[in-house]
Design an enzyme around this catalytic site. Structure first.
Site, PDB file in Angstrom:
ATOM      1  N   ASP A   1      -0.877 -12.450  -0.040  1.00 37.81           N
ATOM      2  CA  ASP A   1      -0.633 -13.884   0.134  1.00 37.81           C
ATOM      3  C   ASP A   1      -1.340 -14.709  -0.933  1.00 37.81           C
ATOM      4  OD1 ASP A   1       0.708 -13.318   2.506  1.00 37.81           O
ATOM      5  OD2 ASP A   1      -1.188 -13.224   3.614  1.00 37.81           O
ATOM      6  N   HIS A   2      -2.261 -14.089  -1.634  1.00 36.48           N
ATOM      7  CA  HIS A   2      -3.110 -14.825  -2.579  1.00 36.48           C
ATOM      8  C   HIS A   2      -2.994 -14.160  -3.937  1.00 36.48           C
ATOM      9  CE1 HIS A   2      -6.857 -16.425  -4.352  1.00 36.48           C
ATOM     10  NE2 HIS A   2      -6.755 -17.373  -3.461  1.00 36.48           N
ATOM     11  N   PHE A   3      -1.912 -14.392  -4.740  1.00 32.42           N
ATOM     12  CA  PHE A   3      -0.880 -15.367  -4.397  1.00 32.42           C
ATOM     13  C   PHE A   3       0.465 -14.652  -4.331  1.00 32.42           C
ATOM     14  CE2 PHE A   3      -4.290 -17.637  -6.509  1.00 32.42           C
ATOM     15  CZ  PHE A   3      -4.441 -18.757  -5.713  1.00 32.42           C
TER      16      PHE A   3
ATOM     17  N   VAL B   1      -4.925 -11.870  -6.495  1.00 35.71           N
ATOM     18  CA  VAL B   1      -6.266 -12.177  -6.983  1.00 35.71           C
ATOM     19  C   VAL B   1      -7.213 -12.299  -5.791  1.00 35.71           C
ATOM     20  CG1 VAL B   1      -7.663 -13.936  -8.112  1.00 35.71           C
ATOM     21  CG2 VAL B   1      -5.392 -13.408  -8.995  1.00 35.71           C
TER      22      VAL B   1
END
Lengths: 127, 183
Positions: B30-32, B45
């Site tokens: 989800d990141h990212f 990341v």
């Protein structure tokens, strides 16, 4: 070291520990009310003063300890005459004169100003 | 847990731990995540906040170990934190915590974060280039304060606040970590 020199170093400590601007750190500024200090900041300030001035500060020497828990010293949120006497004896660098007319426990923290720290350092270095 | 293994422990002084960043960690997805509408590909990341957590766990174990985990040690303040580069899947992070000052109330700890980008080191070695410091690169520094909670409750007008008698900070996962690391 002059009082102004001490104030200069205390200012550096507080700017660093509390993330405040230099011009906020005036002798009359209260650490809690004006500069937003929280409990852990007091420990930070103690550590940093030790580093900057090269002396050791014992627990309870600069800021009060073991007063709030003692029923002899605090009743119904007020510091008793015994408590006031104990605070004065332990913390000679603090000006209790205005506070002791209405010695509320909750307001003890507000007694600590930038000037209080300067007094403390001055006494400590003079010893 | 945000550290995988303790690789060095000098009681009351210094603790070094490593963390392998892995695509098995869901947060990296989800990141990212990829943004199709804006034409952006996925960029896994590790969030800086989680690096701080890993650094804080490293420092916390060091401070807790000093008194044989008798106290609840909590992160009380981050005085300063700087992270200059990202970490992504396949990187190894190395957290080094050094106690600067410790007493009954708490401790100040200086932390540094290093990154080993295995892919870059492999590429450099393959092309015959020199690799400095075995490929470790400092990517962050953190100044933290820990509080010995047990010695701080009840003071400063906070009398009457209760907390559990058992040590609720250092649970089984921390003990397992130290044990499996050989400490």
């Amino acid at each position: 070291m002059t009082r102004d020199e001490i104030l200069g170093k205390v200012r550096t400590v507080l700017v660093d520990a509390l993330a405040v601007d230099e011009d906020e750190v005036t002798p009359g500024a209260s650490l809690v009310r004006d500069l937003g200090a929280e409990s852990i900041d007091f420990l930070d300030i103690v550590f940093k003063l030790e580093q900057v001035f090269g002396f050791k500060i014992q627990q309870g020497e600069l800021f009060p300890e073991n007063v709030a828990q003692d029923p002899k010293y605090v009743q119904n949120g007020k510091v008793t005459p015994d408590g006031v006497a104990a605070l004065k004896a332990r913390l000679p660098h603090v000006d209790f004169s205005a506070w002791e007319k209405d010695p509320s426990l909750g307001k003890v923290a507000e007694l600590f100003t930038v000037g209080t720290l300067v007094n403390f350092v001055e006494k400590k270095l003079g010893r | 847990m945000w550290i995988d293994r303790v690789i060095e422990l000098k009681p009351r002084e210094r603790l070094v731990a490593i963390k392998n960043v892995s695509l098995a960690e869901e947060h990296l997805h989800d990141h990212f995540a990829a943004d199709v509408e804006r034409g952006l590909g996925a960029a896994p990341v590790m969030p800086g906040s989680l690096m701080l957590e890993g650094m804080a766990q490293t420092g916390g174990v060091l401070v807790g170990h000093a008194e044989n985990f008798a106290y609840n040690v909590v992160l009380a303040k981050i005085n300063r934190a700087e992270i200059s580069k990202d970490a992504t899947a396949g990187d190894t992070l190395r957290y080094t915590a050094v106690i600067e000052r410790m007493d009954a109330i708490g401790a100040t700890v200086k932390g540094t974060i290093h990154r080993l980008r295995h892919a870059s080191v492999h590429a450099a070695k393959s092309s015959g280039a020199a690799v400095t410091d075995e490929g470790w690169e400092q990517i962050g520094s953190v100044e933290m304060m820990f509080s010995h909670l047990d010695n701080n409750m009840g003071g400063g007008g906070q009398a009457g606040r209760d907390y559990p008698a058992r040590n609720f900070v250092f649970g089984e996962s921390f003990k397992t970590l130290l044990k499996s690391s050989g400490y």
